[in-house]
Design a protein around this motif. Structure first.
Motif, PDB file in Angstrom:
ATOM      1  N   TYR A   1      39.913  43.375  33.565  1.00 19.51           N
ATOM      2  CA  TYR A   1      39.585  44.670  33.942  1.00 19.51           C
ATOM      3  C   TYR A   1      39.812  44.474  35.473  1.00 19.51           C
ATOM      4  N   LEU A   2      39.252  43.556  36.075  1.00 17.25           N
ATOM      5  CA  LEU A   2      39.413  43.325  37.567  1.00 17.25           C
ATOM      6  C   LEU A   2      40.729  42.671  38.158  1.00 17.25           C
ATOM      7  N   GLU A   3      41.734  42.439  37.141  1.00 14.90           N
ATOM      8  CA  GLU A   3      43.012  41.589  37.533  1.00 14.90           C
ATOM      9  C   GLU A   3      43.539  42.007  38.652  1.00 14.90           C
ATOM     10  N   ARG A   4      43.764  43.495  38.627  1.00 15.15           N
ATOM     11  CA  ARG A   4      44.448  44.138  39.881  1.00 15.15           C
ATOM     12  C   ARG A   4      43.776  43.826  41.456  1.00 15.15           C
ATOM     13  N   MET A   5      42.204  44.108  41.137  1.00 16.63           N
ATOM     14  CA  MET A   5      41.388  43.998  42.302  1.00 16.63           C
ATOM     15  C   MET A   5      41.722  42.512  42.933  1.00 16.63           C
ATOM     16  N   ALA A   6      41.538  41.714  41.941  1.00 18.82           N
ATOM     17  CA  ALA A   6      41.668  40.073  42.201  1.00 18.82           C
ATOM     18  C   ALA A   6      42.939  39.970  43.055  1.00 18.82           C
ATOM     19  N   GLU A   7      44.211  40.521  42.262  1.00 18.52           N
ATOM     20  CA  GLU A   7      45.548  40.224  42.716  1.00 18.52           C
ATOM     21  C   GLU A   7      45.649  40.800  44.271  1.00 18.52           C
TER      22      GLU A   7
ATOM     23  N   ALA B   1      43.340  41.172  46.661  1.00 16.17           N
ATOM     24  CA  ALA B   1      42.567  40.187  47.432  1.00 16.17           C
ATOM     25  C   ALA B   1      43.325  38.638  47.604  1.00 16.17           C
ATOM     26  N   ASP B   2      44.102  38.737  46.854  1.00 13.56           N
ATOM     27  CA  ASP B   2      44.642  37.330  46.510  1.00 13.56           C
ATOM     28  C   ASP B   2      43.568  36.218  46.130  1.00 13.56           C
ATOM     29  N   VAL B   3      42.886  36.533  45.168  1.00 16.50           N
ATOM     30  CA  VAL B   3      41.791  35.952  44.658  1.00 16.50           C
ATOM     31  C   VAL B   3      42.045  35.365  43.009  1.00 16.50           C
ATOM     32  N   ARG B   4      41.838  34.370  42.760  1.00 15.43           N
ATOM     33  CA  ARG B   4      41.962  33.714  41.450  1.00 15.43           C
ATOM     34  C   ARG B   4      40.921  33.882  40.553  1.00 15.43           C
ATOM     35  N   LEU B   5      40.659  34.392  39.399  1.00 13.04           N
ATOM     36  CA  LEU B   5      39.561  34.477  38.370  1.00 13.04           C
ATOM     37  C   LEU B   5      39.705  33.597  37.504  1.00 13.04           C
ATOM     38  N   ALA B   6      38.865  32.668  37.154  1.00 15.19           N
ATOM     39  CA  ALA B   6      38.629  31.765  36.206  1.00 15.19           C
ATOM     40  C   ALA B   6      37.424  31.716  35.333  1.00 15.19           C
TER      41      ALA B   6
ATOM     42  N   ILE C   1      34.592  38.887  44.444  1.00 13.00           N
ATOM     43  CA  ILE C   1      35.856  38.892  45.129  1.00 13.00           C
ATOM     44  C   ILE C   1      35.745  39.572  46.251  1.00 13.00           C
ATOM     45  N   GLN C   2      34.807  40.546  46.637  1.00 16.73           N
ATOM     46  CA  GLN C   2      34.684  41.181  47.893  1.00 16.73           C
ATOM     47  C   GLN C   2      34.399  39.953  49.132  1.00 16.73           C
ATOM     48  N   HIS C   3      33.911  39.010  48.685  1.00 16.84           N
ATOM     49  CA  HIS C   3      33.507  37.941  49.588  1.00 16.84           C
ATOM     50  C   HIS C   3      34.418  36.587  49.735  1.00 16.84           C
ATOM     51  N   ALA C   4      35.312  36.525  48.754  1.00 10.37           N
ATOM     52  CA  ALA C   4      36.036  35.359  48.413  1.00 10.37           C
ATOM     53  C   ALA C   4      37.186  35.489  49.493  1.00 10.37           C
ATOM     54  N   PRO C   5      37.398  34.417  50.107  1.00 11.73           N
ATOM     55  CA  PRO C   5      38.746  34.384  51.091  1.00 11.73           C
ATOM     56  C   PRO C   5      39.943  34.293  50.333  1.00 11.73           C
TER      57      PRO C   5
ATOM     58  N   ARG D   1      31.816  42.096  53.697  1.00 16.19           N
ATOM     59  CA  ARG D   1      32.470  42.624  52.517  1.00 16.19           C
ATOM     60  C   ARG D   1      33.663  43.381  52.844  1.00 16.19           C
ATOM     61  N   ARG D   2      34.709  43.648  52.172  1.00 18.28           N
ATOM     62  CA  ARG D   2      35.871  44.131  52.643  1.00 18.28           C
ATOM     63  C   ARG D   2      35.969  45.499  52.233  1.00 18.28           C
ATOM     64  N   ASP D   3      35.027  45.964  51.276  1.00 19.08           N
ATOM     65  CA  ASP D   3      34.929  47.693  51.277  1.00 19.08           C
ATOM     66  C   ASP D   3      33.874  48.170  51.782  1.00 19.08           C
ATOM     67  N   HIS D   4      33.710  49.442  51.661  1.00 15.04           N
ATOM     68  CA  HIS D   4      32.385  50.009  52.064  1.00 15.04           C
ATOM     69  C   HIS D   4      31.548  50.572  50.960  1.00 15.04           C
ATOM     70  N   GLY D   5      31.133  49.567  50.095  1.00 17.03           N
ATOM     71  CA  GLY D   5      30.598  50.049  48.808  1.00 17.03           C
ATOM     72  C   GLY D   5      29.183  50.544  49.043  1.00 17.03           C
ATOM     73  N   ALA D   6      28.454  51.053  48.329  1.00 13.59           N
ATOM     74  CA  ALA D   6      27.026  51.708  48.370  1.00 13.59           C
ATOM     75  C   ALA D   6      26.150  50.732  48.514  1.00 13.59           C
ATOM     76  N   GLY D   7      26.144  49.576  48.150  1.00 11.68           N
ATOM     77  CA  GLY D   7      24.995  48.398  48.185  1.00 11.68           C
ATOM     78  C   GLY D   7      24.146  48.664  46.852  1.00 11.68           C
ATOM     79  N   LEU D   8      24.706  49.116  45.840  1.00 15.61           N
ATOM     80  CA  LEU D   8      23.849  49.004  44.632  1.00 15.61           C
ATOM     81  C   LEU D   8      24.288  48.278  43.390  1.00 15.61           C
ATOM     82  N   GLY D   9      25.450  47.623  43.471  1.00 15.05           N
ATOM     83  CA  GLY D   9      25.782  46.749  42.558  1.00 15.05           C
ATOM     84  C   GLY D   9      24.884  45.781  42.075  1.00 15.05           C
ATOM     85  N   LEU D  10      24.407  45.043  42.952  1.00 15.88           N
ATOM     86  CA  LEU D  10      23.366  43.753  42.677  1.00 15.88           C
ATOM     87  C   LEU D  10      22.086  44.470  42.045  1.00 15.88           C
TER      88      LEU D  10
END
Length: 461
Positions: A322-328, A330-335, A363-367, A408-417
């Motif tokens: 589901y998050l593959e496009r978001m990771a791509e 951000a140029d981040v690999r999911l394992a 993903i938002q915090h990964a280089p 963070r890269r985005d401007h989320g609501a800060g409610l995810g965690l």
């Protein structure tokens, strides 16, 4: 008092107990009187008393009873219609002294089997006699006092005594019933008074006085644990109420900003200046906040969950897909790495949301050019990124609603965690965050209690 009153039930139990006790006493008295058990007990007591009054001559032989005792009891052993008798035997069965002049009253030969403490029965002139043997010691010799009374004489005494016994039991029971009943009523009245006071105090508690607690000083020891449990429930309610109040305040504040920006954009449009992209961005931001607020409210209610056996690796792979496009982007690999076939009892949709939020945060915090890993092993699921992480003093803030880190890269609501924490608590899991050097690691582990999102310092390579 209603039929469900504790006081009434205790009083009724007391009344039932008293009635049953008096009934059993009367039945026992009737049974004992009508049997020869009481007669033998009475004879044994009489023989024991007579043995204490036996007098001996200078040679150590019994000669009768104390004259004062004999004067009181002589009438029992006189007269042609013999109803009672006694004699005293030595250890060989020879008679030393006997009542009246009729030694033939006793069975011939004086059965030596009687020479020992105990009861016996015999017939004389067609009448049944109850007898009892009482040994007595004097000057190193043993003598045996045997006392007998006719069955009809004993029965007459018992018949005369029975009304007195019944009257005595009735009077005693009545006095006991009134005295103890009054004491029970007064005791219950004053014992239950603290409960009435506690009930009135509980009824007075409202949202304006939710910080009030019930006093346990005068409450009975057996009821105190219930009052303590109620106070702990009030503490949880107060804490939840405060959290909700704070949540509403923060939500209002967070929604106020995008609404203000949208208003400004509309006013600029009316003035001839139009920035459609900025307006859409503000609407999208506010829409995301509202969606997360609704999602947070939903996961906070346990009845919304449907528990079943969930394969955790399968859910993790669905989240990664589901998050593959978001990771791509951000140029981040999911394992995903799983050790064995790990299955937990959980709500599958809630597990998906929890892992999705943890991976989105990572993903938002990964280089760029780094990996975000998910490891599933036994009773633990970990999600790690290799970004800047957070400072040790900021770890406790991860569980706060509307808090956002600086990287963070985005401007989320800060409610995810916060949503992750609510899901973990509803399942009885433990969610922890720790510095990973580099990055941040979230560890989800199974547990018996619902624990808050805690933070622990430390590092590992």
């Amino acid at each position: 008092m209603s039929l469900n009153s504790l006081r009434l039930k205790v009083l009724m139990a007391y009344v039932a107990g008293m009635v049953l006790s008096i009934t059993l006493l009367v039945i026992a008295a009737v049974v004992v009187v009508q049997s020869n058990v009481l007669a033998r007990m009475d004879l044994a007591d009489a023989a024991e008393g007579l043995a204490d009054d036996v007098e001996f001559d200078s040679n150590g032989r019994p000669v009768g009873f104390d004259s004062r005792r004999l004067d009181d009891l002589a009438w029992l052993f006189e007269g042609p219609q013999r109803e009672t008798a006694y004699w005293i035997l030595d250890d060989t069965g020879n008679v030393a002294v006997f009542s009246g002049t009729e030694e033939e009253f006793w069975p011939a030969g004086g059965d030596l089997l009687w020479l020992g403490r105990g009861n016996f029965t015999f017939e004389h002139e067609g009448n049944t006699f109850y007898g009892v043997t009482e040994p007595l010691e004097h000057a190193g010799r043993t003598w045996y006092l045997q006392f007998a009374a006719s069955a009809r004489f004993v029965d007459l005494l018992h018949r005369a005594a029975f009304p007195l016994v019944v009257t005595g039991v009735a009077i005693f029971g009545s006095v006991l019933f009134v005295a103890f009943g009054l004491c029970a009523y007064i005791t219950l009245r004053y014992t239950l008074k603290p409960l009435r006071d506690v009930s009135e105090s509980a009824a007075a508690i409202s949202p304006r006085s939710i910080n009030a607690r019930l006093k346990t000083e005068a409450v009975p020891t057996e009821i105190a644990p219930l009052v303590d449990s109620f106070n702990r429930a009030l503490e949880r309610l107060e804490r939840g109420y405060r959290v909700q109040q704070e949540f509403l305040g923060n939500a209002a504040h967070e929604l106020k900003t995008p609404l203000t920006l949208i208003r400004a954009q509309i006013e600029l449009t009316e003035g001839g200046k139009n920035d459609r992209g900025a307006l859409l961005s503000d609407v999208e931001y506010m829409t995301r906040q509202v969606q997360q607020l609704l999602h947070l409210a939903e996961v906070s209610e346990t009845h919304n969950y449907h528990f079943a056996v969930v394969p955790m690796q399968e859910v993790a792979l669905e989240v990664v897909s589901y998050l593959e496009r978001m990771a791509e982007a951000a140029d981040v690999r999911l394992a995903v790495r799983a050790v064995g076939d790990v299955k937990w009892k959980a709500d599958r949709a809630a597990c998906f949301t929890l892992l999705k939020n943890l991976l989105e945060n990572a993903i938002q915090h990964a280089p760029a050019k780094t990996a975000v890993s998910v490891e599933i092993q036994g009773e633990t699921v970990t999600v790690r990124d290799r970004g800047h992480g957070v400072e040790v003093e900021q770890l406790p803030l991860l569980s706060e609603r509307f808090w956002r880190s600086a990287h963070r890269r985005d401007h989320g609501a800060g409610l995810g965690l916060s949503i992750c924490q609510e899901i973990a608590s509803a399942h009885g899991w433990r969610l922890t965050a720790e510095r990973a050097e580099p990055g941040l690691r979230f560890r989800l582990s199974m547990g018996r209690g619902s624990l808050p999102l805690d933070s622990q310092g430390g590092s590992d390579a």
